[in-house]
Design an enzyme around this catalytic site. Structure first.
Site, PDB file in Angstrom:
ATOM      1  N   HIS A  72      -0.499  -4.737  -4.335  1.00 14.66           N
ATOM      2  CA  HIS A  72      -1.436  -4.108  -5.278  1.00 14.66           C
ATOM      3  C   HIS A  72      -0.773  -3.789  -6.622  1.00 14.66           C
ATOM      4  CE1 HIS A  72       0.116  -0.070  -3.872  1.00 14.66           C
ATOM      5  NE2 HIS A  72      -0.114   0.224  -5.132  1.00 14.66           N
ATOM      6  N   ASP A 121      -0.155  -5.430   2.287  1.00 13.98           N
ATOM      7  CA  ASP A 121       0.104  -5.026   0.904  1.00 13.98           C
ATOM      8  C   ASP A 121       1.586  -5.237   0.585  1.00 13.98           C
ATOM      9  OD1 ASP A 121      -0.058  -3.951  -1.615  1.00 13.98           O
ATOM     10  OD2 ASP A 121      -0.304  -1.873  -0.942  1.00 13.98           O
ATOM     11  N   SER A 216       4.337   3.385  -6.003  1.00 13.70           N
ATOM     12  CA  SER A 216       3.861   2.210  -5.273  1.00 13.70           C
ATOM     13  C   SER A 216       4.869   1.073  -5.328  1.00 13.70           C
ATOM     14  CB  SER A 216       2.537   1.730  -5.870  1.00 13.70           C
ATOM     15  OG  SER A 216       1.498   2.630  -5.614  1.00 13.70           O
TER      16      SER A 216
END
Length: 268
Positions: A72, A121, A216
């Site tokens: 992502h 992911d 992230s």
């Protein structure tokens, strides 16, 4: 903008209940000591094409040519919009330990569909030039295929995630100890329920320590089998205040994707 089960999410943060205001950083953390987490990467993005890069995500060095991050974090399939910085500590200063390297190719997991709750992911970046062993960078040790850590096992999360809901970001790399939450607990309805898959690692959920967006793609470092290994890639957490009780930070479980990563690196 990512959507999940008709709930708006915020760049890797799934919207859960929002009893608190937004608060973004390695929550409950502190400045890491320089030259401690040598596998840590700052993934940087240039949206304008003018070679003006800024930090968007973390990552981990997995070979002299490859970086592991979250799928992502990939905002464009054009590799020229990215650079990675290894040997980084203070984003606001040039300290002489950094290497700034262009990205040659982006390989996103083939089963990633933009839905964080569906998992997968994870992405690998092939660098244009190899990382130089300058004493400030190391290749991460990875877990064994399908290796899982026990409930309560203490690991460390690191990153440059923003520090509060105003968007203030730390210059120095942050670190925080964070405890593993086993799948049997994390998948309970009052925790993450069906959104917690066995290909994910949950950690935190105590209302004190958590990761958040800006972190992230970054690593979950765990000392197992007598070495530090990167067991997770920061994937998602709750919107609103990130350190919510029973809503731990969720990582892509690296041990579930070992064979895929090795096949990608061997092919390229």
């Amino acid at each position: 903008m990512i959507w999940l089960l008709a709930l708006v999410s915020c760049f890797g943060l799934i919207c859960a209940e929002e009893p608190f205001r937004h608060n973004d950083r390695v929550i409950g953390g502190s400045d890491a000591e320089p030259n401690t987490w040598k596998t840590q990467v700052s993934l940087q993005f240039d949206s304008s094409g003018n070679r003006y890069f800024s930090h968007i995500c973390g990552g981990s060095v997995i070979s002299s040519f490859y970086i592991m991050t979250a799928a992502h974090c990939i905002l464009s399939t054009d590799a020229s919009h990215y650079q990675v910085v290894v040997g980084e500590y203070n984003l606001a200063e040039y300290e002489g330990s950094e290497e700034f390297i262009s990205v040659k190719r982006i390989i996103v997991h083939p089963d990633w569909n933009g839905d964080l709750g569906n998992g997968n992911d994870i992405a690998i970046l092939r660098l244009a030039t190899p990382i130089y062993a300058n004493g400030y960078v190391e290749i991460a040790n990875l877990p064994y295929p399908d290796q899982m850590l026990p409930h309560g096992f203490t690991c460390y999360i690191t990153g440059w995630g923003s520090m509060d809901h105003f968007g203030n970001s730390p210059d120095k790399l942050q670190q925080a100890p964070i405890n593993i939450v086993e799948h049997a607990v994390c998948s309970k309805p009052e925790w993450w329920g069906s959104l917690a898959l066995k290909t994910m690692v949950c950690a935190g959920g105590d209302g004190i320590i958590s990761g958040c967006h800006g972190d992230s793609g970054g690593p979950l470092h765990c000392f197992s089998d007598d070495v530090w290994r990167v067991h997770g890639v920061v994937s998602y957490g709750p919107a609103g205040m990130c350190n919510q009780v029973s809503k731990p930070t969720v990582f892509t479980r690296v041990s579930s994707f070992i064979y895929w990563m090795y096949s990608v690196m061997n092919e390229n």
